[in-house]
Design a protein around this motif. Structure first.
Motif, PDB file in Angstrom:
ATOM      1  N   LEU A  71      -8.749   5.003  -6.500  1.00  0.00           N
ATOM      2  CA  LEU A  71      -8.559   5.958  -6.017  1.00  0.00           C
ATOM      3  C   LEU A  71      -8.328   7.343  -7.346  1.00  0.00           C
ATOM      4  O   LEU A  71      -8.997   8.197  -6.041  1.00  0.00           O
ATOM      5  N   HIS A  88       1.065   7.741  -4.033  1.00  0.00           N
ATOM      6  CA  HIS A  88       2.299   8.083  -3.822  1.00  0.00           C
ATOM      7  C   HIS A  88       3.648   8.096  -5.166  1.00  0.00           C
ATOM      8  O   HIS A  88       4.860   9.228  -4.453  1.00  0.00           O
ATOM      9  N   ASP A 138       1.067  -1.136   0.003  1.00  0.00           N
ATOM     10  CA  ASP A 138      -0.079  -0.058  -0.194  1.00  0.00           C
ATOM     11  C   ASP A 138       0.844   1.464   0.087  1.00  0.00           C
ATOM     12  O   ASP A 138       0.189   2.268   0.075  1.00  0.00           O
ATOM     13  N   ARG A 169      -6.187  -1.275  -7.317  1.00  0.00           N
ATOM     14  CA  ARG A 169      -6.799   0.465  -6.260  1.00  0.00           C
ATOM     15  C   ARG A 169      -6.173   1.632  -6.480  1.00  0.00           C
ATOM     16  O   ARG A 169      -6.462   2.313  -6.362  1.00  0.00           O
ATOM     17  N   ASN A 170      -4.843   2.101  -7.521  1.00  0.00           N
ATOM     18  CA  ASN A 170      -5.618   2.832  -8.349  1.00  0.00           C
ATOM     19  C   ASN A 170      -6.117   3.339  -9.052  1.00  0.00           C
ATOM     20  O   ASN A 170      -7.279   4.378  -8.996  1.00  0.00           O
ATOM     21  N   ASN A 229       5.170  -4.394  -6.711  1.00  0.00           N
ATOM     22  CA  ASN A 229       4.727  -3.216  -5.779  1.00  0.00           C
ATOM     23  C   ASN A 229       3.570  -2.363  -6.712  1.00  0.00           C
ATOM     24  O   ASN A 229       2.219  -1.801  -6.903  1.00  0.00           O
ATOM     25  N   TRP A 230       4.320  -2.000  -7.682  1.00  0.00           N
ATOM     26  CA  TRP A 230       3.686  -1.100  -8.367  1.00  0.00           C
ATOM     27  C   TRP A 230       2.555  -1.703  -9.364  1.00  0.00           C
ATOM     28  O   TRP A 230       1.103  -1.307  -9.156  1.00  0.00           O
ATOM     29  N   TYR A 285       3.382   2.225  -2.540  1.00  0.00           N
ATOM     30  CA  TYR A 285       2.875   2.022  -4.070  1.00  0.00           C
ATOM     31  C   TYR A 285       2.145   2.511  -4.972  1.00  0.00           C
ATOM     32  O   TYR A 285       2.277   2.159  -5.960  1.00  0.00           O
ATOM     33  N   THR A 286       0.974   3.069  -4.220  1.00  0.00           N
ATOM     34  CA  THR A 286       0.010   3.472  -5.667  1.00  0.00           C
ATOM     35  C   THR A 286       0.006   4.616  -6.298  1.00  0.00           C
ATOM     36  O   THR A 286       1.421   5.440  -6.094  1.00  0.00           O
ATOM     37  N   ASN A 343      -0.702  -2.122  -7.256  1.00  0.00           N
ATOM     38  CA  ASN A 343      -2.355  -1.781  -6.871  1.00  0.00           C
ATOM     39  C   ASN A 343      -2.538  -1.172  -8.096  1.00  0.00           C
ATOM     40  O   ASN A 343      -2.995  -0.194  -7.947  1.00  0.00           O
TER      41      ASN A 343
END
Length: 304
Positions: free
Chosen positions: A231, A77, A71, A227-228, A220-221, A73-74, A224
């Motif tokens: 967001l 961020h 989390d 999640r991106n 990790n990019w 690496y959203t 996300n």
């Protein structure tokens, strides 16, 4: 005039940057699996043309901090790192250039913070409009469970494969011939010899960097992506308004995933100054064909 290395505190992390030149700020954002070293052929030509050129190792890469936890690496961020870096360098504005994942960060920085982006250039990856469903659902439907972005969602699976033999990983990923079968690396044949644009010293540099950091930060990019999508709901259908440039190699595999003709929609990037096709180039465009990429970038920068 030669590049200098420095560490800059930005957005609560410490970022390693390679910097050269004086003048208007140009940030060069690398992709996966790369570091700021991927821009080694751009620093001097852009600096000699009158620009302050800064190529950071992005969050999770190289000599920049690698925070623990997916989390961290959203997209917020990663854009925050770019904004923080511009300010930490003492600047109010920058032209943001990115390749591969770095292009996605450049486009999103221009989307979310057009007030500080004088211009934006994406190499390989075009701006992607936010779709109607989470991207992993779309990827599974379009490309299946074996698609690399879907595979990267599995905890530690890709790390183990990529880190097992790091020199071979980079030999395959950067210079291998796609076979279309097997695991992620199994889809690439080891090249009998390196292409002219890639040296053993280049491979050793990337190998040494990832032997130190591992691959988790960069992976990790990808973890996300859904999640991106959540967001960025507030930016649904919002245009990328700064002046823009798109550059893609003739043989880049991204063409089959993200067709360049999506840029024919003027509502997406209303001030698109040019689309440049780089002949005889694959995915690693600025490394493979630096002269053509540098000309495209300088034509764009000098026109701002």
């Amino acid at each position: 005039m030669s590049p200098k290395h420095r560490h800059v505190s930005a957005n609560d992390i410490t970022m390693h940057c390679t910097e050269q030149g004086e003048g208007p700020l140009v940030l060069l954002l690398h992709g996966f699996p790369e570091t700021s070293y991927s821009w080694r052929h751009q620093l001097q030509p852009l600096a000699e043309a009158g620009y302050r050129v800064v190529a950071p190792d992005q969050r999770g890469y190289g000599s920049t901090d690698c925070p623990e936890g997916v989390d961290n690496y959203t997209i917020l961020h990663l854009v925050g790192d770019v904004v923080g870096l511009i300010h930490a360098l003492g600047e109010k504005h920058a032209v943001v250039v990115g390749h591969d994942w770095g292009a996605a960060i450049a486009w999103h920085t221009a989307l979310l913070r057009p007030d500080i982006v004088r211009g934006v250039a994406g190499v390989s990856v075009p701006p992607m409009p936010r779709g109607p469903v989470p991207p992993m659902s779309d990827a599974r439907e379009r490309f299946g469970e074996d698609f690399y972005q879907v595979y990267f969602q599995q905890p530690q699976a890709a790390e183990a494969e990529l880190a097992k033999d790091i020199p071979t990983t980079f030999r395959k990923v950067l210079a291998g011939t796609p076979t279309g079968e097997g695991s992620f690396l199994g889809r690439f044949a080891v090249p009998e010899s390196l292409p002219g644009w890639l040296t053993e010293a280049d491979l050793a540099t990337f190998t040494g960097q990832f032997a130190t950091t591992g691959f988790t930060g960069g992976l990790n990019w990808y973890r996300n992506l859904d999640r991106n999508w959540e967001l960025t709901a507030a930016w649904q259908d919002a245009p990328i308004v700064p002046p823009a440039l798109y550059v893609i190699g003739e043989h880049d595999f991204v063409r089959s995933v993200c067709p360049p003709d999506m840029l024919e929609n003027p509502a997406l990037v209303p001030d698109l100054r040019a689309v440049v096709d780089v002949p005889d180039s694959g995915h690693w465009t600025q490394q493979e064909r630096p002269a053509e990429v540098n000309k495209a970038l300088l034509d764009f920068l000098n026109g701002l």
